[in-house]
Structures are given as structure tokens and as C-alpha cells.
Design a protein around this motif. Structure first.
Motif, PDB file in Angstrom:
ATOM      1  N   UNK A   1      41.908 -29.859  -5.642  1.00  0.00           N
ATOM      2  CA  UNK A   1      41.498 -31.288  -5.996  1.00  0.00           C
ATOM      3  C   UNK A   1      40.022 -31.429  -5.950  1.00  0.00           C
ATOM      4  N   UNK A   2      39.411 -32.278  -6.796  1.00  0.00           N
ATOM      5  CA  UNK A   2      38.114 -32.359  -6.710  1.00  0.00           C
ATOM      6  C   UNK A   2      37.838 -33.671  -5.915  1.00  0.00           C
ATOM      7  N   UNK A   3      37.486 -32.891  -4.728  1.00  0.00           N
ATOM      8  CA  UNK A   3      37.053 -34.004  -3.611  1.00  0.00           C
ATOM      9  C   UNK A   3      35.556 -34.106  -3.186  1.00  0.00           C
ATOM     10  N   UNK A   4      35.248 -34.901  -2.491  1.00  0.00           N
ATOM     11  CA  UNK A   4      33.791 -34.876  -2.044  1.00  0.00           C
ATOM     12  C   UNK A   4      33.357 -33.746  -1.028  1.00  0.00           C
ATOM     13  N   UNK A   5      34.662 -33.570  -0.263  1.00  0.00           N
ATOM     14  CA  UNK A   5      34.562 -32.451   0.585  1.00  0.00           C
ATOM     15  C   UNK A   5      34.539 -31.050  -0.130  1.00  0.00           C
ATOM     16  N   UNK A   6      35.099 -30.876  -1.308  1.00  0.00           N
ATOM     17  CA  UNK A   6      34.921 -29.598  -2.011  1.00  0.00           C
ATOM     18  C   UNK A   6      33.541 -29.518  -2.749  1.00  0.00           C
ATOM     19  N   UNK A   7      33.265 -30.746  -3.190  1.00  0.00           N
ATOM     20  CA  UNK A   7      31.725 -30.710  -3.823  1.00  0.00           C
ATOM     21  C   UNK A   7      30.692 -30.192  -2.726  1.00  0.00           C
ATOM     22  N   UNK A   8      30.848 -30.548  -1.497  1.00  0.00           N
ATOM     23  CA  UNK A   8      29.884 -30.213  -0.472  1.00  0.00           C
ATOM     24  C   UNK A   8      30.187 -28.625  -0.242  1.00  0.00           C
ATOM     25  N   UNK A   9      31.334 -28.313  -0.128  1.00  0.00           N
ATOM     26  CA  UNK A   9      31.734 -26.863   0.227  1.00  0.00           C
ATOM     27  C   UNK A   9      31.334 -25.974  -1.059  1.00  0.00           C
ATOM     28  N   UNK A  10      31.375 -26.436  -2.160  1.00  0.00           N
ATOM     29  CA  UNK A  10      30.716 -25.652  -3.493  1.00  0.00           C
ATOM     30  C   UNK A  10      29.294 -25.570  -3.469  1.00  0.00           C
ATOM     31  N   UNK A  11      28.372 -26.711  -2.983  1.00  0.00           N
ATOM     32  CA  UNK A  11      27.204 -26.660  -2.765  1.00  0.00           C
ATOM     33  C   UNK A  11      26.758 -25.780  -1.764  1.00  0.00           C
ATOM     34  N   UNK A  12      27.469 -25.640  -0.693  1.00  0.00           N
ATOM     35  CA  UNK A  12      26.989 -24.941   0.486  1.00  0.00           C
ATOM     36  C   UNK A  12      27.190 -23.201   0.089  1.00  0.00           C
ATOM     37  N   UNK A  13      28.425 -23.254  -0.669  1.00  0.00           N
ATOM     38  CA  UNK A  13      28.860 -21.740  -1.114  1.00  0.00           C
ATOM     39  C   UNK A  13      27.538 -21.154  -1.949  1.00  0.00           C
ATOM     40  N   UNK A  14      26.876 -21.968  -3.001  1.00  0.00           N
ATOM     41  CA  UNK A  14      25.956 -21.493  -3.740  1.00  0.00           C
ATOM     42  C   UNK A  14      24.535 -21.221  -2.770  1.00  0.00           C
ATOM     43  N   UNK A  15      24.158 -22.312  -1.993  1.00  0.00           N
ATOM     44  CA  UNK A  15      23.157 -22.380  -1.006  1.00  0.00           C
ATOM     45  C   UNK A  15      23.057 -21.074  -0.278  1.00  0.00           C
ATOM     46  N   UNK A  16      24.194 -20.599   0.195  1.00  0.00           N
ATOM     47  CA  UNK A  16      24.378 -19.382   1.154  1.00  0.00           C
ATOM     48  C   UNK A  16      24.179 -18.069   0.493  1.00  0.00           C
ATOM     49  N   UNK A  17      24.241 -18.251  -0.942  1.00  0.00           N
ATOM     50  CA  UNK A  17      24.196 -17.017  -1.669  1.00  0.00           C
ATOM     51  C   UNK A  17      23.130 -16.789  -2.689  1.00  0.00           C
ATOM     52  N   UNK A  18      22.623 -17.853  -3.162  1.00  0.00           N
ATOM     53  CA  UNK A  18      21.564 -17.958  -4.003  1.00  0.00           C
ATOM     54  C   UNK A  18      19.941 -18.723  -3.421  1.00  0.00           C
ATOM     55  N   UNK A  19      19.126 -18.594  -4.107  1.00  0.00           N
ATOM     56  CA  UNK A  19      17.842 -19.223  -3.703  1.00  0.00           C
ATOM     57  C   UNK A  19      18.170 -20.914  -3.461  1.00  0.00           C
ATOM     58  N   UNK A  20      17.513 -21.646  -2.787  1.00  0.00           N
ATOM     59  CA  UNK A  20      17.707 -23.000  -2.219  1.00  0.00           C
ATOM     60  C   UNK A  20      17.765 -24.071  -3.553  1.00  0.00           C
ATOM     61  N   UNK A  21      16.592 -23.652  -4.406  1.00  0.00           N
ATOM     62  CA  UNK A  21      16.524 -24.457  -5.664  1.00  0.00           C
ATOM     63  C   UNK A  21      17.515 -24.378  -6.562  1.00  0.00           C
ATOM     64  N   UNK A  22      18.397 -23.310  -6.247  1.00  0.00           N
ATOM     65  CA  UNK A  22      19.476 -23.276  -7.399  1.00  0.00           C
ATOM     66  C   UNK A  22      20.992 -23.833  -7.311  1.00  0.00           C
ATOM     67  N   UNK A  23      20.999 -24.254  -6.169  1.00  0.00           N
ATOM     68  CA  UNK A  23      22.571 -24.908  -5.841  1.00  0.00           C
ATOM     69  C   UNK A  23      22.482 -26.098  -6.777  1.00  0.00           C
ATOM     70  N   UNK A  24      23.776 -26.603  -7.399  1.00  0.00           N
ATOM     71  CA  UNK A  24      23.883 -27.902  -8.007  1.00  0.00           C
ATOM     72  C   UNK A  24      23.818 -28.875  -7.342  1.00  0.00           C
TER      73      UNK A  24
END
Length: 602
Positions: free
Chosen positions: A542-565
Motif C-alpha cells: 500500500x502507498x503509505x507515508x512510511x513506504x514513501x520514506x522507505x523508498x526515498x531512503x532506499x535510493x539515498x543509500x544507493x545513489x547520489x544524495x541529489x538523485x533521491x525522489x
């Protein structure tokens, strides 16, 4: 030529390019090489294995394909179709579609495949623009075609495939048309330069344009096809020993991916192809490949993503799969899908890159050179490819630019892959090309008028020695591998950083909650744009606020800081073209419209 197998080495890749020479005869016809010669040499060999979602199955030999094509050629000639006329094909994957292509080429006419998914407006535009004189149409597309006929004055007849029945004197049933004709037909002789196929681009970057392909374009496709399919039933170290090969792809035969990457090259090599008339589904894809003994395939990244999510352990359910090679194109595969195919299917995906205008130009052949996860691959033998800047000069390794193909190969010979031009669009044709900055002063003028064996290779207003721009951005490394950055209009700047959406989308796909993703710029008053992601959720999430934060952290941890949505929006489905390509343009325009409503954009 001695080659070294397994693991791939630079020597193999270099040796392939050094030894490769195009062989383009003055006369060449797709119908003869894809059917006529096989019908003569081994008429009982399987050509088409048909299956529909209703459970209907049928097998057709090369001899049957040729006889049906002969009857249709006679029927088309009876209806006044002449050499050079455009004939529309509005048919799905089925035997009659292959018959149509062979029959039209035998006449010297131009086949214009159109997707069954097209609505009335899309059909009307292409029929009017091309001046098609006749259409072969299946029942499901018949209402839409009937609705636009009166606004397509050149369209004289419809030949109807199926049991819905023809109506009026301007419609003829397929069976009635063929049964009235002789099964013998003398094919016309065509030049390799003659027009053969008119395919309208998918329109991801503007109104569709009709790309006119010559007969020789099939030859230009073959080196890439064979390499991307790990030699497609041949032993590269002893090509005289062919093995069994069966091909299938869900790619629509109305598009370059289905026609030039699947149907025609498979028939060219005299092998069978599976025609499935039905909607794509991951389970059905595996079932088809197992039941028909499919050895080689072309699967879009979107299809592979769906298969990965639906069947994480496919060989547990389909233990007798015979797959030997998978080619993928249309979007970047990404290392998540790449790893899935290696670990669960035992296959290294060969990514490929090409366009309707210049297809099968870059890619991989895991059997002969090492694939690098996330890379488009390297120039296939016979093609001279570079990443060029706005001035048409090659970019240094690691610098992004426009992927381009030279009109001549590395040996200086004309590359047969090139299209003839855009239908009725000479300005658009000229804009596709950049002059070669390496030419000596005065050389451009000397080359402006093609002569001798180059007759017809020069496009309107284009130089024989020039780069053809694809409009796709990439960087090239020191070993010649290209790394896709997105369409030139998909790459954007956010807070001063250049953003390529593909890398971020690939990162998001690795999360279990994400079935598919698209990244576009969201206009922002302070930073110009923000990175925004549209997410299609996997089942059970489900598209919850918690999942949004989780997906943002998922990208932050793997790509450049400026690339996360900075923003994520969950949607039911992403906008796709009928060829399975993501239409980021639709989402980008939506964001711009929303920004205007907020007063961010004027």
C-alpha cells in the motif's frame, strides 16, 4: 577466423569487427530470403507455430506459407495494388500476418504494419499520411477502421481476416479472396535500395513519423540479431553446424521490435517462430516457452520485470525450459532484472539498442564478449557507433552525448541498416543527420550526390558520410561499452545536477514494493525542478507515508544524495507506447500542467 569462446575477451570482439564485411547484392527481396528459398529447399519445415488465448493451435510449414502468400499476391494484384503502393496490415501475431508480409514484398509493394491497439485517430493519421490503398484487417480492429474510411480517400479496399464477415463491395473476406486465386505467383525482382516497409515511430517525442525502410535493411539487422541471440542456433566456432532453434517474443509484429527483431530474421534463417495471439502475462509467457520448446527470445524490460515479480523461482514451475538466449531492448534492463535472469534462468540477458530508423546497432553477445550489467553493450559488427556532442564531434569517455551511427562502417563501406527517410518529411530526415567533422574541406560537396553502388543511400539533403543521431543519451567507457542515460528530452537538471531517470528507476525497481517506476522533473520555483517518481506498487503493498520514506531512503543509500525522489506518487499503471516503451513525456507534461495551475510556470 579463430575465435576464443566463453567469458568473452577483447580479442573476440575486435576480431569480429575486423573480419566483418557487409555483403549487399544489387537485387534483394525480403520475401525470397524469408520464405521463397525455404519453400523450395525444405517445404515441410515448420515456419509458424500458432496459439491463441482461446486454446486454438496450428502449425504451418514454409511450403504452406509460400502458397498462401502466392494466392494473396494474386488477390492484391487483382485489387489493383502496384509496385510501391502502401498496404496496411492491421493484424496481431498470427499466420496471416506472416503471409501478408511475404505477399506484399513479392509484389514490390510497401508493407505498413499498424498495431491492433490503435484507435480511430491513430489509424486515420497513418492511413491518410501514407496514402495506403488497401488494408488487411482483423475483426477486432474492423470497427475502428470502418469509422475512418470515408476520411481516407486513397483506401480502396479492406480484406477482412476472421469470422466477422465482410460488408459491402469494398470489403472482401480473406478466405474468399485467397480461394479464388492461383497458388503460383512470379515475384518481382527488387533492388536492395527499394522501399519495403513503412513503420511509424511510436511518437514518444512528438507526432509519429513514417520511417521508410528499404529491402536491404533486413541485411543490416542480421549481425545484431545473431549476436544478441548468442548466434541463434549456430555454433560461432563452426557455423556450418546449425542446431535447433525456436523463437518467440511478445513484441507486436506491427512494430520494429516484433517485425525486424523477431519475425523476419527468424524466417530469414529458416527457423520456426511462435505466434501467440493473446495478452501478455508472466505465467503464460513461461508456459508458451516451455510447451513450444522456445530456445531464443526477445523480452521487453517491462515484461521481464513482471516475470521477475510474479515468478521469482520460475524453474520450479517450469523445469523443462530450453532457453538459450534472451535479448532485451526498449528501456534499460537494470541490474535487478539482469541478476534475476542469470540466477533463476541461467541466462545472461543481451541488452540491445536500436531505433526504427537504424535498428540493431548496439548490444551484447554474452557468448563472445562479456556483458556488463546496466550497459547497452557495444557496437555490433558492421556498425560504426559513437557518442557525439552538439557539434557532431565524438565525446570523450565518460561524457554524455547523443548516440549516433555513421553512414559508413569501420571499413568505409556503406552500412545497409539505414532507413531511406521519413515519409513526406524531408526536413525531419535532414535534421536526423550531422555532417562528419572529420571531412576535409570541400569533401562534403563532393559527396552530396551519391554515385554507383551508393545510389539511393543518400537521404534527401543528407551526406553519405555523416552521423545519424538517435536522440538517446549515453556515456561510453574506455572499452566501448555504452551506458544509457535516457532520451535527450528525458534528461533534466535539478538543483544544478544533471539527472538521468533510468538509474533512479532501476534502483527503485529493486525494492520489493515496486512493480514499475518512472522518474520525471517536477517544476520548482527555487531549484528549477525536483526529482519526482511515479510508482506502480507490487501486489500486497500500500502507498503509505512510511513506504514513501522507505523508498526515498532506499535510493539515498544507493545513489547520489541529489538523485533521491523528493516526491513520490503512486499510480495504477505507467503510460506506455504500444511497443512497451515508457512515455515519460506524458508524465512530464502532466507535471508542467500542474505547475501552471499552481502558478509555478507561466
Amino acid at each position: 577466423m579463430a575465435l576464443q569462446e566463453a567469458g568473452g575477451t577483447e580479442d573476440v570482439y575486435a576480431a569480429l569487427h575486423a573480419a566483418f564485411r557487409w555483403q549487399v547484392p544489387a537485387e534483394f527481396n525480403i520475401a525470397e530470403v524469408c520464405c521463397g528459398r525455404w519453400a523450395h529447399e525444405r517445404p515441410d519445415a515448420l515456419a509458424i507455430a500458432f496459439e491463441s488465448d482461446s486454446g486454438c493451435r496450428a502449425h504451418y510449414s514454409y511450403g504452406q506459407l509460400q502458397r498462401a502468400a502466392n494466392r494473396l499476391s494474386n488477390a492484391l494484384r487483382r485489387q489493383g495494388v502496384q509496385r510501391g503502393d502502401r498496404v496496411a496490415i492491421v493484424l496481431p501475431q498470427r499466420f496471416e500476418t506472416a503471409v501478408a508480409h511475404i505477399a506484399i514484398q513479392q509484389l514490390g509493394a510497401v508493407a505498413m504494419p499498424l498495431s491492433m491497439l490503435f484507435g480511430p485517430e491513430a489509424l486515420e493519421y497513418r492511413l491518410q499520411d501514407s496514402g495506403a490503398v488497401l488494408a488487411l484487417v482483423e475483426c477486432a480492429a474492423l470497427p475502428a477502421l470502418r469509422g475512418v474510411r470515408e476520411r481516407c480517400p486513397a483506401l480502396r479496399r479492406l480484406i477482412v481476416v476472421g469470422e466477422c464477415g465482410a460488408e459491402g463491395e469494398d470489403e472482401i473476406g480473406w478466405m474468399a479472396a485467397l480461394q479464388a486465386e492461383d497458388a503460383r505467383f512470379t515475384a518481382v525482382k527488387t533492388k536492395a535500395e527499394e522501399a519495403a516497409i513503412l513503420i511509424y515511430t511510436s511518437g514518444t517525442t512528438g507526432p509519429p513519423k513514417g520511417a521508410l525502410l528499404p529491402q536491404r535493411a533486413l541485411i543490416g539487422n542480421l549481425s545484431g540479431f545473431v549476436a544478441s541471440q548468442n548466434w541463434f542456433g549456430f555454433d560461432p566456432f563452426d557455423p556450418g553446424k546449425p542446431s535447433e532453434a525456436v523463437f518467440w517474443s511478445p513484441a507486436d509484429w506491427a512494430w520494429t521490435g516484433g517485425l525486424m527483431d523477431a519475425l523476419l530474421p527468424t524466417l530469414y534463417f529458416g527457423r520456426p517462430i511462435v505466434a501467440y495471439q493473446g495478452r501478455f502475462a508472466p505465467d503464460k509467457a513461461f508456459e508458451l516457452m516451455q510447451s513450444h520448446g522456445v530456445t531464443h527470445s526477445f523480452l521487453f524490460p517491462t515484461a521481464l520485470k513482471a516475470m521477475m515479480k510474479a515468478l521469482p523461482r520460475p524453474r520450479e514451475q517450469y523445469p523443462t525450459l530450453r532457453l538459450q538466449a534472451i535479448m532485451s531492448a526498449g528501456e534499460a534492463v537494470g541490474d535487478a532484472v539482469f541478476a534475476y535472469c542469470e540466477q533463476e534462468l541461467g541466462i545472461t540477458v543481451n541488452e540491445m539498442f536500436g531505433q526504427t530508423e537504424i535498428n540493431y546497432i548496439v548490444g551484447n553477445c554474452s557468448r563472445l564478449w562479456p556483458a556488463r550489467p546496466g550497459s547497452m553493450g557495444r557496437a555490433y559488427p558492421g556498425h560504426r557507433v559513437a557518442v557525439i556532442d552538439d557539434e557532431g564531434k565524438p565525446c570523450p569517455p565518460g561524457v554524455a552525448g547523443d548516440v549516433a551511427v555513421h553512414r559508413r562502417d569501420v571499413h568505409g563501406a556503406p552500412d545497409p541498416i539505414f532507413f531511406l527517410g521519413y515519409w513526406n518529411r524531408p526536413d525531419a530526415t535532414r535534421a536526423k543527420f550531422s555532417g562528419d567533422p572529420g571531412q576535409a574541406p570541400g569533401q562534403a560537396q563532393a559527396l552530396a550526390a551519391p554515385q554507383g553502388g551508393e545510389q539511393g543511400l543518400g537521404l534527401p539533403g543528407a551526406l553519405p558520410d555523416s552521423w545519424c543521431r538517435t536522440g538517446d543519451m549515453a556515456v561510453q567507457d574506455t572499452d566501448g561499452y555504452l551506458w544509457y542515460q535516457g532520451r535527450s528530452d528525458d534528461v533534466f537538471k535539478a538543483a544544478g545536477y544533471r539527472i538521468g531517470p533510468s538509474e533512479i528507476e532501476n534502483c527503485l525497481i529493486k525494492h520489493a514494493a515496486v512493480a514499475n517506476a518512472a522518474v520525471v522533473p517536477k517544476p520548482d520555483a527555487e531549484r528549477g525542478a525536483l526529482v519526482k517518481a511515479y510508482i506502480v506498487l507490487a501486489p500486497g503493498f500500500e502507498g503509505t507515508k512510511a513506504l514513501v520514506a522507505e523508498l526515498q531512503a532506499h535510493v539515498k543509500d544507493r545513489l547520489a544524495p541529489y538523485e533521491y525522489p523528493k516526491e513520490i506518487e503512486f499510480i495504477e499503471a505507467l503510460p506506455m507506447t504500444t511497443t512497451g516503451k515508457l512515455q515519460r513525456r506524458v508524465l512530464r507534461l502532466q507535471e508542467e500542467e500542474r505547475a501552471r495551475a499552481r502558478g509555478v510556470l507561466a
